[in-house]
Design a protein around this motif. Sequence first.
Motif, PDB file in Angstrom:
ATOM      1  N   GLY A 250      -1.111  -6.928   8.939  1.00 56.74           N
ATOM      2  CA  GLY A 250      -2.632  -6.841   8.948  1.00 56.74           C
ATOM      3  C   GLY A 250      -3.023  -8.237   8.711  1.00 56.74           C
ATOM      4  O   GLY A 250      -2.249  -9.130   8.506  1.00 56.74           O
ATOM      5  N   ALA A 251      -4.184  -8.642   9.609  1.00 54.91           N
ATOM      6  CA  ALA A 251      -4.506  -9.903   9.693  1.00 54.91           C
ATOM      7  C   ALA A 251      -5.110 -10.616   8.371  1.00 54.91           C
ATOM      8  O   ALA A 251      -4.793 -11.569   8.230  1.00 54.91           O
ATOM      9  N   ASN A 252      -5.480  -9.841   7.295  1.00 52.69           N
ATOM     10  CA  ASN A 252      -5.739 -10.668   5.961  1.00 52.69           C
ATOM     11  C   ASN A 252      -4.774  -9.974   4.914  1.00 52.69           C
ATOM     12  O   ASN A 252      -4.893 -10.092   3.785  1.00 52.69           O
ATOM     13  N   SER A 253      -3.501  -9.629   5.443  1.00 52.62           N
ATOM     14  CA  SER A 253      -2.486  -9.280   4.468  1.00 52.62           C
ATOM     15  C   SER A 253      -1.745 -10.356   3.986  1.00 52.62           C
ATOM     16  O   SER A 253      -2.178 -11.792   4.494  1.00 52.62           O
TER      17      SER A 253
ATOM     18  N   ARG B 236      -4.710  -0.464  11.025  1.00 55.11           N
ATOM     19  CA  ARG B 236      -4.704  -1.059   9.816  1.00 55.11           C
ATOM     20  C   ARG B 236      -4.087  -0.508   8.685  1.00 55.11           C
ATOM     21  O   ARG B 236      -3.400  -1.033   7.824  1.00 55.11           O
ATOM     22  N   ALA B 237      -4.575   0.781   8.584  1.00 55.40           N
ATOM     23  CA  ALA B 237      -3.930   1.780   7.391  1.00 55.40           C
ATOM     24  C   ALA B 237      -2.494   1.735   7.237  1.00 55.40           C
ATOM     25  O   ALA B 237      -1.856   1.694   6.411  1.00 55.40           O
ATOM     26  N   LEU B 238      -1.894   1.613   8.367  1.00 55.25           N
ATOM     27  CA  LEU B 238      -0.439   1.826   8.621  1.00 55.25           C
ATOM     28  C   LEU B 238       0.201   0.721   8.562  1.00 55.25           C
ATOM     29  O   LEU B 238       1.374   0.887   8.395  1.00 55.25           O
ATOM     30  N   THR B 239      -0.356  -0.484   8.473  1.00 56.64           N
ATOM     31  CA  THR B 239       0.501  -1.609   8.270  1.00 56.64           C
ATOM     32  C   THR B 239       1.258  -1.617   6.958  1.00 56.64           C
ATOM     33  O   THR B 239       0.346  -1.317   5.978  1.00 56.64           O
ATOM     34  N   GLY B 240       2.577  -2.041   6.989  1.00 57.32           N
ATOM     35  CA  GLY B 240       3.065  -1.952   5.587  1.00 57.32           C
ATOM     36  C   GLY B 240       4.255  -0.803   5.921  1.00 57.32           C
ATOM     37  O   GLY B 240       5.246  -0.955   5.383  1.00 57.32           O
TER      38      GLY B 240
ATOM     39  N   THR C  25      16.527  -0.189  -2.599  1.00 58.79           N
ATOM     40  CA  THR C  25      17.953   0.105  -2.833  1.00 58.79           C
ATOM     41  C   THR C  25      18.854  -1.278  -2.437  1.00 58.79           C
ATOM     42  O   THR C  25      20.000  -1.181  -2.593  1.00 58.79           O
ATOM     43  N   GLY C  26      18.072  -2.083  -1.965  1.00 57.96           N
ATOM     44  CA  GLY C  26      18.765  -3.335  -1.535  1.00 57.96           C
ATOM     45  C   GLY C  26      19.528  -3.189  -0.138  1.00 57.96           C
ATOM     46  O   GLY C  26      20.289  -4.289   0.220  1.00 57.96           O
ATOM     47  N   ARG C  27      19.095  -2.272   0.358  1.00 55.24           N
ATOM     48  CA  ARG C  27      20.034  -2.001   1.759  1.00 55.24           C
ATOM     49  C   ARG C  27      18.813  -1.523   2.993  1.00 55.24           C
ATOM     50  O   ARG C  27      17.944  -0.862   2.580  1.00 55.24           O
ATOM     51  N   PRO C  28      19.452  -2.301   3.872  1.00 55.96           N
ATOM     52  CA  PRO C  28      18.447  -2.068   5.098  1.00 55.96           C
ATOM     53  C   PRO C  28      18.649  -0.711   5.955  1.00 55.96           C
ATOM     54  O   PRO C  28      19.751  -0.115   5.693  1.00 55.96           O
ATOM     55  N   GLY C  29      17.634  -0.409   6.604  1.00 56.04           N
ATOM     56  CA  GLY C  29      17.716   1.062   7.567  1.00 56.04           C
ATOM     57  C   GLY C  29      17.019   2.089   7.113  1.00 56.04           C
ATOM     58  O   GLY C  29      16.595   2.894   8.015  1.00 56.04           O
ATOM     59  N   ASN C  30      16.430   2.117   5.814  1.00 58.63           N
ATOM     60  CA  ASN C  30      15.348   3.239   5.464  1.00 58.63           C
ATOM     61  C   ASN C  30      13.939   2.761   5.905  1.00 58.63           C
ATOM     62  O   ASN C  30      13.679   1.577   5.826  1.00 58.63           O
ATOM     63  N   PHE C  31      13.242   4.119   5.719  1.00 61.01           N
ATOM     64  CA  PHE C  31      11.771   3.677   5.681  1.00 61.01           C
ATOM     65  C   PHE C  31      11.425   2.800   4.452  1.00 61.01           C
ATOM     66  O   PHE C  31      11.761   3.078   3.296  1.00 61.01           O
ATOM     67  N   LEU C  32      10.507   1.835   4.759  1.00 58.17           N
ATOM     68  CA  LEU C  32      10.066   1.152   3.652  1.00 58.17           C
ATOM     69  C   LEU C  32       8.422   0.807   3.736  1.00 58.17           C
ATOM     70  O   LEU C  32       7.963   0.468   4.895  1.00 58.17           O
ATOM     71  N   PHE C  33       7.675   1.046   2.660  1.00 58.11           N
ATOM     72  CA  PHE C  33       6.332   0.457   2.661  1.00 58.11           C
ATOM     73  C   PHE C  33       6.431  -0.973   1.927  1.00 58.11           C
ATOM     74  O   PHE C  33       6.816  -1.104   0.994  1.00 58.11           O
ATOM     75  N   PHE C  34       6.124  -1.963   2.812  1.00 60.65           N
ATOM     76  CA  PHE C  34       6.315  -3.430   2.373  1.00 60.65           C
ATOM     77  C   PHE C  34       4.832  -4.088   2.275  1.00 60.65           C
ATOM     78  O   PHE C  34       3.971  -4.252   3.317  1.00 60.65           O
TER      79      PHE C  34
ATOM     80  N   HIS D 185       0.483  -5.237   4.534  1.00 64.09           N
ATOM     81  CA  HIS D 185      -0.419  -4.056   4.630  1.00 64.09           C
ATOM     82  C   HIS D 185      -1.958  -4.840   4.523  1.00 64.09           C
ATOM     83  O   HIS D 185      -2.038  -5.702   3.781  1.00 64.09           O
ATOM     84  N   GLU D 186      -3.008  -4.458   5.304  1.00 64.18           N
ATOM     85  CA  GLU D 186      -4.241  -4.886   5.416  1.00 64.18           C
ATOM     86  C   GLU D 186      -5.087  -4.344   4.414  1.00 64.18           C
ATOM     87  O   GLU D 186      -5.001  -3.033   4.467  1.00 64.18           O
ATOM     88  N   PRO D 187      -5.445  -5.201   3.323  1.00 64.78           N
ATOM     89  CA  PRO D 187      -6.283  -4.568   2.421  1.00 64.78           C
ATOM     90  C   PRO D 187      -7.609  -4.015   2.741  1.00 64.78           C
ATOM     91  O   PRO D 187      -8.092  -4.307   3.635  1.00 64.78           O
ATOM     92  N   GLY D 188      -8.282  -3.230   1.770  1.00 67.61           N
ATOM     93  CA  GLY D 188      -9.489  -2.887   2.113  1.00 67.61           C
ATOM     94  C   GLY D 188      -9.655  -1.269   2.282  1.00 67.61           C
ATOM     95  O   GLY D 188      -8.565  -0.522   2.718  1.00 67.61           O
ATOM     96  N   THR D 189     -10.853  -0.826   2.375  1.00 72.72           N
ATOM     97  CA  THR D 189     -11.153   0.590   2.549  1.00 72.72           C
ATOM     98  C   THR D 189     -11.286   0.716   4.135  1.00 72.72           C
ATOM     99  O   THR D 189     -12.060  -0.200   4.901  1.00 72.72           O
ATOM    100  N   ARG D 190     -10.956   1.723   4.615  1.00 72.43           N
ATOM    101  CA  ARG D 190     -10.915   2.089   6.112  1.00 72.43           C
ATOM    102  C   ARG D 190     -12.016   3.121   6.471  1.00 72.43           C
ATOM    103  O   ARG D 190     -12.180   3.941   5.638  1.00 72.43           O
ATOM    104  N   THR D 191     -12.618   3.078   7.569  1.00 76.94           N
ATOM    105  CA  THR D 191     -13.336   4.153   7.978  1.00 76.94           C
ATOM    106  C   THR D 191     -12.667   4.826   9.427  1.00 76.94           C
ATOM    107  O   THR D 191     -12.736   4.053  10.285  1.00 76.94           O
ATOM    108  N   ILE D 192     -12.235   6.095   9.112  1.00 78.14           N
ATOM    109  CA  ILE D 192     -11.539   6.767  10.413  1.00 78.14           C
ATOM    110  C   ILE D 192     -12.101   8.224  10.426  1.00 78.14           C
ATOM    111  O   ILE D 192     -12.082   8.962   9.521  1.00 78.14           O
ATOM    112  N   LEU D 193     -12.468   8.419  11.750  1.00 80.17           N
ATOM    113  CA  LEU D 193     -12.894   9.820  11.993  1.00 80.17           C
ATOM    114  C   LEU D 193     -14.229  10.253  11.297  1.00 80.17           C
ATOM    115  O   LEU D 193     -14.306  11.349  10.786  1.00 80.17           O
TER     116      LEU D 193
END
Length: 494
Positions: free
Chosen positions: A199-202, A250-254, A272-281, A285-293
């Motif tokens: 995100g640009a403002n992350s 933008r919502a998916l960042t992270g 877990t300290g181990r690479p390879g798994n899904f991670l939300f970092f 992430h781009e902060p803020g409320t999103r408007t979608i659909l």
Amino acid sequence: MAHKSIALNRFGLGGRPGEDPGADPRDWLDRQLQYYTVAPAALAGQPAGADLAARFVAYREQLQRARKALPPAESRRSNLKSGAEPGMVEAPAAAAEDDPAAILRKQFSQQTRQIYNGAVTARALAAITSPAPFAERLVHFWANHFAISGDKAEVTSLAGAFEFEAIRPHLMGSFRDMLFAVERHPAMLSFLDQTRSVGANSPIAVRAGNRPNARRAFGLNENLAREILELHTLGVRTGYSQSDVTEFARALTGWTIAGFGRGAASNYGGPTGRPGNFLFFAPMHEPGTRTILGRSWPQAGEAQAAAVLDHLATHPATATHIATKLARHFAGDTPPPKLVDRLQSVFVQTGGDLPSLYRALIAAPECWAPAPVKFKSPWEWSISAMRALGMQQLQPNAVPGLMNQLGQPVWKPGSPAGWDDVAGAWAAPDAVLRRVEASERLAQRTRDLIDPRQRAAELFPQALSPATAQAIARAESNSQGVALMLVAPEFLRR
């Protein structure tokens, strides 16, 4: 086509010697939904996706260390050889023996090819030996719907794990659960470059921008958001806009893979300290409320994109998109509108319960039309041929080589849209000629031990045309008769 033949060939993957749907082919298909096996013996020993992703992270680190050890001029040449993204191209054919980076690239490429070929062979074995071929066909359908393409080395090695981990365990569950498993799998995140999306403002981007003389190293990547909307859920021309794509991105960042990110994220192994798994970092992430659909999504962090996915999973447009593709696959290249409407209704009423959709297909009269409704893809033809010959074992690399020859390399469609599911993509004269050549090689391996007249009648009960039966009977040898059977109209279509 008689109902037994339709059950074996249109719903299934082609008959095997001794396989009989019985007096009620619909019941035979329905029972397969009960004894489908998520992890059959053929898939035993396949490496986990997280392990393969961690392998790529370790390789990337080794490659960076090897480059640093080179003299400056040699390091520049090594960077040029490997391209902008390490591990995403084949090693040069004539790598210098004293270049440790080149040696690493060559070793990684060879190991990746072995992993890919092993996974393709396991997939084929699961299909040709399965007592639930209708369920296996559905696995292949969903893997093509949520297509990845092994155009990058790390995606090539992850392709098998993606199908085995994100598709197979959710085949008899809900579309929502499969959708979440797919979008969080390292293969999809890597394939659609989600690991680079910031995100640009992350916090990461803000800190980078505040550094003196900082280069712009971070940016938003819209690939995953676009393909989720266009291909995985709503479908094209269903009312979403470019603004929706950007806001969803933008919502998916992270959403990333531990160890795959940029900057601080690239060295973070997750909880877990181990690479390879899904991670939300969160720092990406781009902060803020999103408007979608047309709706507001105020959720924070990982929950924001998850809430959007939940909405998309049961959206009426998603129901229509999935219904259309299932109708096309089982009832013809031009999906019958009434069948699409019924499947769409089942999807909406059940919240995307997949077995309910499968049973609606079994019950649909459009799927039991007597005349063939589909031209087999190379994969379908190859699996049906191996099932017809009663194969129980496969030579290493044989299936990957065959699929390359026939023009449909497994998990490599070259596009997130997957392989086309219409006759026009596969019925060209040169494509049929390649099947003729392949059928001759397959037939030679039977050593005249198969009676093609008996086998053809068994594979197409009450559906073998007199012309095909006569051509097989006139063959000069059993092997020639088998080759003719494999390219007969009944065998090329379903």
